[in-house]
Enzyme design. Structure first.
Site, short mmCIF file in Angstrom:
data_model
loop_
_atom_site.label_atom_id
_atom_site.label_comp_id
_atom_site.label_asym_id
_atom_site.label_seq_id
_atom_site.Cartn_x
_atom_site.Cartn_y
_atom_site.Cartn_z
N ASP A 73 -1.89 -0.48 5.76
CA ASP A 73 -2.24 0.08 7.07
C ASP A 73 -3.71 0.43 7.22
OD1 ASP A 73 -2.17 2.26 5.22
OD2 ASP A 73 -2.21 3.61 6.94
N ASP A 103 0.09 5.15 1.17
CA ASP A 103 0.00 6.07 2.32
C ASP A 103 -0.03 5.32 3.64
OD1 ASP A 103 -0.54 9.00 1.32
OD2 ASP A 103 -1.64 7.67 -0.02
N ASP A 144 0.88 -1.17 0.00
CA ASP A 144 0.00 0.00 0.00
C ASP A 144 0.93 1.23 0.00
OD1 ASP A 144 -2.32 1.65 0.79
OD2 ASP A 144 -1.35 1.69 2.75
O1 LIG Z 1 -4.45 3.10 -0.25
P1 LIG Z 1 -3.53 4.19 0.20
O2 LIG Z 1 -2.30 4.33 -0.64
O3 LIG Z 1 -3.19 4.05 1.66
O4 LIG Z 1 -4.37 5.54 0.03
C1 LIG Z 1 -5.46 5.83 0.91
C2 LIG Z 1 -5.68 7.32 0.96
O5 LIG Z 1 -4.40 7.87 1.29
C3 LIG Z 1 -4.27 9.29 1.29
O6 LIG Z 1 -4.90 9.80 2.44
C4 LIG Z 1 -4.28 9.41 3.65
O7 LIG Z 1 -2.92 9.92 3.68
C5 LIG Z 1 -2.83 11.37 3.68
C6 LIG Z 1 -1.35 11.73 3.61
O8 LIG Z 1 -0.62 11.17 4.65
C7 LIG Z 1 -3.52 11.92 4.94
O9 LIG Z 1 -3.46 13.34 4.94
C8 LIG Z 1 -4.99 11.45 4.94
O10 LIG Z 1 -5.62 11.86 6.13
C9 LIG Z 1 -5.06 9.92 4.85
O11 LIG Z 1 -6.41 9.49 4.72
C10 LIG Z 1 -4.79 9.89 0.02
O12 LIG Z 1 -4.76 11.31 0.10
C11 LIG Z 1 -6.18 9.39 -0.31
O13 LIG Z 1 -6.59 9.90 -1.56
C12 LIG Z 1 -6.11 7.87 -0.40
O14 LIG Z 1 -7.37 7.34 -0.76
#
Ligand SMILES: O=P(O)(O)OC[C@H]1O[C@H](O[C@H]2O[C@H](CO)[C@@H](O)[C@H](O)[C@H]2O)[C@H](O)[C@@H](O)[C@@H]1O
Length: 358
Positions: free
Chosen positions: A296, A95, A93
């Site tokens: 995560d 983020d 993954d």
């Molecule tokens: O599947 P992932 O790669 O984990 O993406 C899931 C979402 O991740 C991002 O948001 C998350 O991370 C951001 C940066 O650290 C944080 O600000 C936010 O609160 C988290 O939810 C991304 O911006 C989303 O578009 C993704 O869907």
């Protein structure tokens, strides 16, 4: 006629004004949006940052939790023993796994050391990144051509041309990338593109009145972020999102880390993307392949579940707080993910040198 959280019903379909919602958020909220609010709280626990040092060695609650989800670093030998004689395939993954969670989604950059660790993994093992972000966005962060990518929670896949029947699917197209490998793009939700664009614009319009809220276009999904919204305004985020979505029964909502994820109602998720990539890579035979998925978030659970149910591989949950998961192992944070990747590469190199000596 709709029903509201306070038990009353609305006589017509006119939603309350934003001012009314601001004044009486819970009172004016439809019941299901009220349910979302609970989920928003559950899926975004205030990080009671436990004293994690040394794999949680100092925190009794975390330590008890790692009895159920052992640290993948501590259990490394056991993990590679499962992989002995098998081809390990790595799914990552983005983020919260390869980059730390930060307040501003556009700033979630990956460190150069992590990029190097991922690149080395990809040189030794087939490696894919499966993210909620759009493929383009995640590629801009990762910048590695050695990998396969699945964006929009697996709804936008850039992968190799393989055995799968989906090669002939109307939703897939083939192309050659700059390494001259034949690749294909598979988009399970391609017909939703205009709808997602429309909903993105409506949500931006609606959400802009809420301090700190942000809407992100992830091509086949839209993310409504509330990380920087005061908790008293979370009901407003839920209400505004619901107000837009009620006109789109073909879209649904899932929850991530301080984010509402708007996505098409189709039977496709990160678990399906894992199956699709394994098939495309010709690695669907579980007797000699061991897929490992590191993630995560709640949306990663679909992938953990697929691997666990078929006993074909396993998930590693990245979390510094105890939570229930379909994963088998755990890692505390992205630096531990990097250590795990480095150890895998080292193990692979040793394995290769032993084969050469024999
Ligand atoms: O599947 P992932 O790669 O984990 O993406 C899931 C979402 O991740 C991002 O948001 C998350 O991370 C951001 C940066 O650290 C944080 O600000 C936010 O609160 C988290 O939810 C991304 O911006 C989303 O578009 C993704 O869907």
């Amino acid at each position: 006629m709709g029903s509201y959280a306070n038990g009353s019903t609305c006589a017509n379909d006119d939603p309350p004004s934003v001012e009314e919602v601001k004044a009486f958020p819970l009172k004016t909220m439809p019941l299901h949006a009220n349910g979302w609010l609970n989920d928003m709280k559950i899926s975004s626990p205030t990080a009671i940052r436990v004293n994690i040092g040394n794999n949680g060695a100092f925190d009794p609650v975390y330590r008890a939790w790692t009895k159920k989800y052992p640290s993948a670093l501590n259990a490394f030998e056991k993990i590679v023993a499962y992989g002995n004689g098998k081809k390990i395939v790595l799914f990552l993954d983005y983020d919260g796994t390869l980059s730390p969670i930060v307040d501003e989604p556009d700033n979630a950059v990956m460190s150069d050391q992590m990029r190097e660790a991922v690149r080395n993994s990809a040189l030794h093992l087939p490696t894919a990144i499966i993210s909620g972000r759009s493929c383009d966005k995640v590629f801009d962060f990762v910048k590695l051509t050695e990998l396969y990518y699945a964006g929009s929670h697996g709804m936008d896949i850039m992968g190799p041309v393989g055995k799968t029947g989906c090669v002939t699917d109307h939703r897939s197209t083939s192309y050659s990338n700059n390494t001259n490998k034949e690749m294909k793009i598979f988009q399970a939700a391609s017909e939703f593109l205009p709808m997602i664009d429309e909903v993105f614009r409506l949500l931006v319009e609606k959400i802009q009145e809420i301090d700190g809220a942000k809407v992100e276009n992830n091509k086949f999904c839209v993310s409504v972020h509330y990380r920087n919204v005061s908790e008293k305004d979370w009901p407003l985020v839920a209400w505004c999102t619901d107000d837009v979505l009620k006109a789109y029964p073909r879209l649904r909502l899932s929850h991530g880390r301080k984010v509402l994820e708007v996505r098409p109602v189709i039977d496709w998720n990160k678990g399906k993307a894992v199956e699709f990539l394994l098939d495309s890579l010709g690695l669907a035979d579980s007797s000699n392949v061991l897929p490992i998925y590191i993630g995560d978030d709640r949306t990663d659970e679909d992938a953990f579940k697929v691997l666990r149910e078929d006993k074909r591989g396993f998930g590693i949950l990245v979390s510094s707080v105890p939570k229930e998961s379909h994963a088998l192992y755990s890692l505390v944070d992205p630096p531990e993910v990097m250590d795990f990747l480095k150890r895998l590469v080292k193990w692979k190199e040793q394995e290769a040198s032993q084969i050469t000596i024999k």
